[in-house]
Design a protein around this motif. Structure first.
Motif, PDB file in Angstrom:
ATOM      1  N   SER A  84       0.765  -0.952   0.541  1.00 38.83           N
ATOM      2  CA  SER A  84      -0.186  -0.387   0.416  1.00 38.83           C
ATOM      3  C   SER A  84       0.810   1.016  -0.073  1.00 38.83           C
ATOM      4  CB  SER A  84      -0.799  -0.074   1.021  1.00 38.83           C
ATOM      5  OG  SER A  84       0.085   0.015   2.065  1.00 38.83           O
ATOM      6  N   GLU A 142       0.762   3.475   2.170  1.00 37.05           N
ATOM      7  CA  GLU A 142       0.567   3.550   4.051  1.00 37.05           C
ATOM      8  C   GLU A 142       2.363   3.170   3.492  1.00 37.05           C
ATOM      9  OE1 GLU A 142      -0.570   2.563   8.097  1.00 37.05           O
ATOM     10  OE2 GLU A 142      -1.918   2.625   6.194  1.00 37.05           O
ATOM     11  N   TRP A 143       2.226   1.934   3.486  1.00 37.37           N
ATOM     12  CA  TRP A 143       3.927   0.903   3.695  1.00 37.37           C
ATOM     13  C   TRP A 143       5.023   1.540   3.171  1.00 37.37           C
ATOM     14  CZ3 TRP A 143       7.121  -1.531   0.648  1.00 37.37           C
ATOM     15  CH2 TRP A 143       7.497  -2.728   1.355  1.00 37.37           C
ATOM     16  N   SER A 161       5.598   4.050   5.207  1.00 38.28           N
ATOM     17  CA  SER A 161       6.217   3.826   6.574  1.00 38.28           C
ATOM     18  C   SER A 161       7.851   3.799   7.241  1.00 38.28           C
ATOM     19  CB  SER A 161       5.515   2.578   7.374  1.00 38.28           C
ATOM     20  OG  SER A 161       6.271   1.874   6.129  1.00 38.28           O
ATOM     21  N   LYS A 179       3.536  15.966   4.111  1.00 42.65           N
ATOM     22  CA  LYS A 179       3.218  14.695   3.285  1.00 42.65           C
ATOM     23  C   LYS A 179       1.957  14.854   1.961  1.00 42.65           C
ATOM     24  CE  LYS A 179       2.017  10.161   5.806  1.00 42.65           C
ATOM     25  NZ  LYS A 179       1.694   9.696   6.698  1.00 42.65           N
ATOM     26  N   TYR A 184       2.371  13.026  -1.611  1.00 45.11           N
ATOM     27  CA  TYR A 184       1.399  11.948  -2.106  1.00 45.11           C
ATOM     28  C   TYR A 184       1.867  12.428  -3.724  1.00 45.11           C
ATOM     29  CZ  TYR A 184      -0.862  10.724   2.304  1.00 45.11           C
ATOM     30  OH  TYR A 184      -0.510   9.562   3.902  1.00 45.11           O
ATOM     31  N   GLN A 207      -6.772   4.554  -2.439  1.00 44.89           N
ATOM     32  CA  GLN A 207      -6.383   4.285  -1.122  1.00 44.89           C
ATOM     33  C   GLN A 207      -5.966   5.684  -0.554  1.00 44.89           C
ATOM     34  OE1 GLN A 207      -2.073   2.308  -0.476  1.00 44.89           O
ATOM     35  NE2 GLN A 207      -2.734   1.220  -2.384  1.00 44.89           N
ATOM     36  N   SER A 221      -7.709   7.253   2.286  1.00 48.31           N
ATOM     37  CA  SER A 221      -7.063   7.913   3.982  1.00 48.31           C
ATOM     38  C   SER A 221      -7.155   9.491   4.064  1.00 48.31           C
ATOM     39  CB  SER A 221      -5.727   7.916   3.299  1.00 48.31           C
ATOM     40  OG  SER A 221      -4.866   8.777   3.010  1.00 48.31           O
TER      41      SER A 221
END
Length: 134
Positions: free
Chosen positions: A79, A81-82, A85, A102, A106, A127, A131
């Motif tokens: 994802s 998010e992954w 991270s 952030k 994106y 995704q 979010s």
């Protein structure tokens, strides 16, 4: 009869051999169209990146390192998010002396995905919408 069969096989072998141009396709050079398309992907992604305010000044080379890695991660089923991270993908667009907010990260991921692996674009946008980031 045996002579006729041998003659037919020999003629077929010669015909098949004459179909080859003698060049291995693995050695073929990229076409001008393929080269132009790759340059266009880089140009569009960098144009989008240059619209972002960075904390620091990343080089174009640094920025171009990320999209292929994002595409690999997305193709592997990870994802966004992954990817962003620290403990997961570690693919947040930042360098030793530059970084992004952030929302700008994106924007870069959407642009990079759109240009380098558009097959993943709908999933990335979904995704980010889920979010609240897009």
């Amino acid at each position: 009869m045996r002579r006729t069969a041998t003659t037919v096989l020999l003629a077929a072998s010669i015909a098949l051999a004459s179909c080859s141009n003698g060049h291995d396709t693995a050695d073929a050079k990229p076409t001008h169209k393929a080269t132009k398309k790759a340059a266009s992907k880089n140009t569009q992604y960098l144009a989008d990146a240059h619209e972002i305010t960075f904390n620091g000044s990343p080089s174009d080379g640094e920025l171009l390192l990320f999209p292929p890695e994002w595409c690999k991660a997305l193709d592997a089923g990870h994802s966004v998010e992954w990817m962003l991270s620290i403990g997961g993908g570690g693919l947040y667009p930042a360098g030793d002396d530059w970084g992004t907010a952030k929302a700008d990260a994106y924007t870069l991921i959407v642009s990079g995905t759109e240009q380098f692996c558009p097959r993943n674009l709908a999933d990335v946008k979904e995704q980010l919408r889920a979010s609240g980031g897009y």
